[in-house]
Design a protein around this motif. Structure first.
Motif, PDB file in Angstrom:
ATOM      1  N   HIS A   1     -10.660 -49.929  22.131  1.00 16.20           N
ATOM      2  CA  HIS A   1      -9.376 -50.063  21.434  1.00 16.20           C
ATOM      3  C   HIS A   1      -8.903 -51.497  21.574  1.00 16.20           C
ATOM      4  CE1 HIS A   1      -9.115 -45.717  21.121  1.00 16.20           C
ATOM      5  NE2 HIS A   1      -9.388 -45.645  22.404  1.00 16.20           N
ATOM      6  N   TRP A   2      -8.282 -52.004  20.524  1.00 13.07           N
ATOM      7  CA  TRP A   2      -7.787 -53.371  20.528  1.00 13.07           C
ATOM      8  C   TRP A   2      -6.865 -53.596  21.724  1.00 13.07           C
ATOM      9  CZ3 TRP A   2      -9.084 -57.766  18.451  1.00 13.07           C
ATOM     10  CH2 TRP A   2      -8.190 -58.822  18.499  1.00 13.07           C
ATOM     11  N   GLY A   3      -7.135 -54.630  22.491  1.00 12.58           N
ATOM     12  CA  GLY A   3      -6.284 -54.983  23.622  1.00 12.58           C
ATOM     13  C   GLY A   3      -6.552 -54.193  24.892  1.00 12.58           C
ATOM     14  N   ARG A   4      -7.536 -53.295  24.877  1.00 15.55           N
ATOM     15  CA  ARG A   4      -7.858 -52.502  26.070  1.00 15.55           C
ATOM     16  C   ARG A   4      -9.324 -52.698  26.428  1.00 15.55           C
ATOM     17  NH1 ARG A   4      -5.672 -46.598  25.059  1.00 15.55           N
ATOM     18  NH2 ARG A   4      -4.879 -46.600  27.165  1.00 15.55           N
ATOM     19  N   ASP A   5      -9.593 -52.813  27.692  1.00 19.24           N
ATOM     20  CA  ASP A   5     -10.956 -52.998  28.186  1.00 19.24           C
ATOM     21  C   ASP A   5     -11.521 -51.636  28.573  1.00 19.24           C
ATOM     22  OD1 ASP A   5     -13.315 -53.679  29.424  1.00 19.24           O
ATOM     23  OD2 ASP A   5     -12.387 -54.908  30.978  1.00 19.24           O
TER      24      ASP A   5
END
Length: 156
Positions: free
Chosen positions: A91-95
């Motif tokens: 997900h965008w912005g999540r590692d």
């Protein structure tokens, strides 16, 4: 057409751009000639490549596996499933490989001695992380990555 320009102490030879511009138009592309493109070598693949090393999960699960996604390939026993699991957690912005934050309250549940090390590149970013099953949070983190990591059930 070729031009020779005098330059003090030497001569400079300049070829006509028209001849260079026509050369690509005379060559037939590989697809038009019926030739297949060469196969991709591991070092030529871009993007998503992970190396997964599993230890202490049982003889049938332990080992070193390569996973390539987009397109899927490698030595992992379930490349398609591993890529789906990774895509589901990207997900965008999540590692998706982030460790459990140090201040997290976790159940004191031991999930066994299995460990995993995952290295490589995912979504253009370097990956170098470890997994274990030392408490409830780590078990949950491991289970979110199944089937990239092997499914490990409760002790019999």
């Amino acid at each position: 057409m070729v031009f020779v320009l005098p330059v003090p102490g030497r001569r400079l030879l300049v070829a006509s751009l028209a001849a260079a511009a026509l050369a690509p138009l005379t060559a037939a592309p590989a697809a038009a000639s019926g030739a297949a493109p060469p196969p991709l070598r591991p070092e030529d693949r871009g993007g998503d490549h992970l190396t997964v090393v599993i230890r202490h999960a049982g003889a049938a699960r332990d080992g070193r596996y390569e996973v390539y996604c987009h397109p899927g390939a490698g030595t992992h026993p379930d490349v398609a499933g591993a890529c789906r699991a990774l895509d589901a957690h990207a997900h965008w912005g999540r590692d998706p490989f982030a460790p459990v934050p140090p201040d997290t309250l976790c159940t004191m549940l031991y999930g066994g001695p299995a460990t995993a090390r995952v290295t490589g590149t995912w979504a253009g970013r370097p990956v170098d992380t470890s997994f274990d099953r030392g408490d409830g949070c780590e078990i949950g983190r491991w289970d979110r990555m199944v089937p990239l990591l092997p499914k490990i059930g409760p002790p019999a």
